[in-house]
Write an enzyme that holds these catalytic residues in place. Structure first.
Site, PDB file in Angstrom:
ATOM      1  N   SER A  18       0.809  -1.217   0.000  1.00 51.34           N
ATOM      2  CA  SER A  18       0.000   0.000   0.000  1.00 51.34           C
ATOM      3  C   SER A  18       0.846   1.273   0.000  1.00 51.34           C
ATOM      4  O   SER A  18       1.794   1.408   0.788  1.00 51.34           O
ATOM      5  CB  SER A  18      -0.931   0.014   1.205  1.00 51.34           C
ATOM      6  OG  SER A  18      -1.642   1.234   1.280  1.00 51.34           O
ATOM      7  N   SER A  20      -0.626   4.139   0.717  1.00 54.30           N
ATOM      8  CA  SER A  20      -1.363   5.084   1.557  1.00 54.30           C
ATOM      9  C   SER A  20      -0.491   5.737   2.633  1.00 54.30           C
ATOM     10  O   SER A  20      -0.583   6.961   2.836  1.00 54.30           O
ATOM     11  CB  SER A  20      -2.570   4.389   2.198  1.00 54.30           C
ATOM     12  OG  SER A  20      -3.542   4.068   1.225  1.00 54.30           O
ATOM     13  N   THR A  65      -8.883  -1.099   2.518  1.00 55.80           N
ATOM     14  CA  THR A  65      -8.738  -1.662   1.190  1.00 55.80           C
ATOM     15  C   THR A  65      -9.315  -3.074   1.220  1.00 55.80           C
ATOM     16  O   THR A  65      -9.876  -3.508   2.224  1.00 55.80           O
ATOM     17  CB  THR A  65      -7.272  -1.606   0.731  1.00 55.80           C
ATOM     18  OG1 THR A  65      -7.188  -2.029  -0.628  1.00 55.80           O
ATOM     19  CG2 THR A  65      -6.369  -2.462   1.599  1.00 55.80           C
ATOM     20  N   LYS A  69     -13.779  -3.506   2.542  1.00 58.10           N
ATOM     21  CA  LYS A  69     -14.647  -2.370   2.223  1.00 58.10           C
ATOM     22  C   LYS A  69     -16.123  -2.638   2.509  1.00 58.10           C
ATOM     23  O   LYS A  69     -16.886  -1.700   2.754  1.00 58.10           O
ATOM     24  CB  LYS A  69     -14.456  -1.949   0.759  1.00 58.10           C
ATOM     25  CG  LYS A  69     -13.083  -1.365   0.478  1.00 58.10           C
ATOM     26  CD  LYS A  69     -12.971  -0.849  -0.951  1.00 58.10           C
ATOM     27  CE  LYS A  69     -11.580  -0.278  -1.215  1.00 58.10           C
ATOM     28  NZ  LYS A  69     -11.472   0.310  -2.568  1.00 58.10           N
ATOM     29  N   ASN A  90     -14.374   2.925   2.134  1.00 58.43           N
ATOM     30  CA  ASN A  90     -12.906   2.899   2.159  1.00 58.43           C
ATOM     31  C   ASN A  90     -12.337   3.896   3.167  1.00 58.43           C
ATOM     32  O   ASN A  90     -11.118   4.001   3.309  1.00 58.43           O
ATOM     33  CB  ASN A  90     -12.328   3.171   0.765  1.00 58.43           C
ATOM     34  CG  ASN A  90     -12.377   4.640   0.387  1.00 58.43           C
ATOM     35  OD1 ASN A  90     -13.283   5.376   0.789  1.00 58.43           O
ATOM     36  ND2 ASN A  90     -11.414   5.083  -0.397  1.00 58.43           N
ATOM     37  N   GLY A 129     -14.071  -5.026 -16.942  1.00 61.58           N
ATOM     38  CA  GLY A 129     -14.109  -5.652 -15.636  1.00 61.58           C
ATOM     39  C   GLY A 129     -15.426  -5.426 -14.934  1.00 61.58           C
ATOM     40  O   GLY A 129     -16.256  -4.607 -15.361  1.00 61.58           O
ATOM     41  N   TYR A 218      -1.417   1.128 -10.817  1.00 63.33           N
ATOM     42  CA  TYR A 218      -0.325   2.096 -10.654  1.00 63.33           C
ATOM     43  C   TYR A 218       1.041   1.433 -10.476  1.00 63.33           C
ATOM     44  O   TYR A 218       2.061   2.123 -10.497  1.00 63.33           O
ATOM     45  CB  TYR A 218      -0.600   3.038  -9.481  1.00 63.33           C
ATOM     46  CG  TYR A 218      -0.710   2.379  -8.122  1.00 63.33           C
ATOM     47  CD1 TYR A 218       0.421   2.106  -7.360  1.00 63.33           C
ATOM     48  CD2 TYR A 218      -1.955   2.041  -7.603  1.00 63.33           C
ATOM     49  CE1 TYR A 218       0.319   1.504  -6.122  1.00 63.33           C
ATOM     50  CE2 TYR A 218      -2.072   1.448  -6.352  1.00 63.33           C
ATOM     51  CZ  TYR A 218      -0.931   1.184  -5.623  1.00 63.33           C
ATOM     52  OH  TYR A 218      -1.043   0.583  -4.392  1.00 63.33           O
ATOM     53  N   GLY A 239      -3.704   4.987 -12.140  1.00 65.40           N
ATOM     54  CA  GLY A 239      -4.085   4.587 -10.798  1.00 65.40           C
ATOM     55  C   GLY A 239      -3.526   5.494  -9.721  1.00 65.40           C
ATOM     56  O   GLY A 239      -4.159   5.696  -8.681  1.00 65.40           O
TER      57      GLY A 239
END
Length: 276
Positions: A18, A20, A65, A69, A90, A129, A218, A239
């Protein structure tokens, strides 16, 4: 160093990848919030209730994540209409009176990432998707897409799910087979919501004059599809754009400080990815 007085973190499983913490810590540094910390914790659905119950009043918020969620929702006192629209949270903010409030910043984050690239409205769109990110993409398209959205899926069940989300969100969803996914690239806006490698085979099918590609991946970046799109002169939203914009909204909600420092967060994210 000042004592840590406020805490936040991202939870999920797996979580080691992550970005974040990098983004949130960059925001704290820019905002001068030296007494804030942001960490990551490996937490699965079974461990989530115990983790949340054990949090003390120093905690300001959580980022969630996969696969948490939806699992977080029964543990909350309230969720926003945005989160309710896709049954996915989230972001959790702990209020001063001890309430747990859930939100979804993925949806406005998508809208903001597109608007940053000048995309305000499109006449139609395509989604590659049908997972959780696809439902958030549909919710974003409910705001910016004037016409139909074609979802390219691998099974009838997934197609039915996307139609159901479309009815719930007020979007005219049309379902097509994944085998015809190259046709998605002809849409004014194509959103790729699938795992790494899934769209690589489509890279040879980018049209001569492509519209806009929003690829939610990403790492690694660029994806073969994004690279081929850029080579044709098409606009690409990546992303990291989504990640930064949704994190920016989380920082504002958790800290109460606005605006959050978009440029500093993006620089930190780019540097972290370059080091991988």
């Amino acid at each position: 160093m000042a004592d840590i007085r406020r805490r936040a973190a991202v939870l999920g499983s797996p979580i080691a990848h992550s970005l974040s913490p990098v983004l949130h810590r960059a925001a704290y540094a820019e905002l001068g919030l030296d007494d804030w910390s942001y960490d990551r914790f490996e937490v699965d659905e079974a461990a989530l209730p115990g983790f949340v119950e054990a949090l003390d009043p120093s905690w300001a918020g959580l980022s969630l994540t996969m696969p948490l969620k939806r699992a977080i929702i029964p543990l909350l006192d309230e969720i926003s209409p945005t989160a309710a629209s896709v049954e996915a949270v989230n972001t959790v903010v702990f209020t001063e009176d001890g309430r747990r409030v859930g939100d979804n910043t993925d949806i406005p984050g998508m809208i903001a990432a597109l608007r940053e690239r000048g995309v305000e409205k499109v006449e139609s769109a395509a989604i590659l998707g049908a997972g959780a990110t696809a439902s958030s993409a549909l919710a974003a398209l409910a705001v910016i897409c004037a016409g139909p959205v074609t979802a390219y899926v691998r099974s009838k069940e997934r197609g039915d799910e996307m139609r159901g989300w479309g009815q719930r969100l007020g979007v005219d969803v049309r379902v097509a087979d994944w085998a015809d996914g190259a046709r998605a690239l002809d849409a004014p806006l194509a959103i790729a919501t699938t795992p790494a490698g899934t769209t690589d085979a489509l890279a040879t099918g980018v049209p001569e004059r492509p519209g806009i590609l929003f690829d939610v991946l990403y790492d690694p970046w660029p994806t073969p599809l994004a690279a081929a799109w850029s080579a044709r002169g098409g606009a690409v939203v990546g992303g990291l754009d989504l990640l930064v914009h949704q994190a920016l909204l989380q920082v504002e909600q958790m800290t109460g400080r606005s605006p959050a420092p978009l440029a500093a967060m993006r620089r930190a994210g780019e540097a972290a990815l370059a080091g991988r």
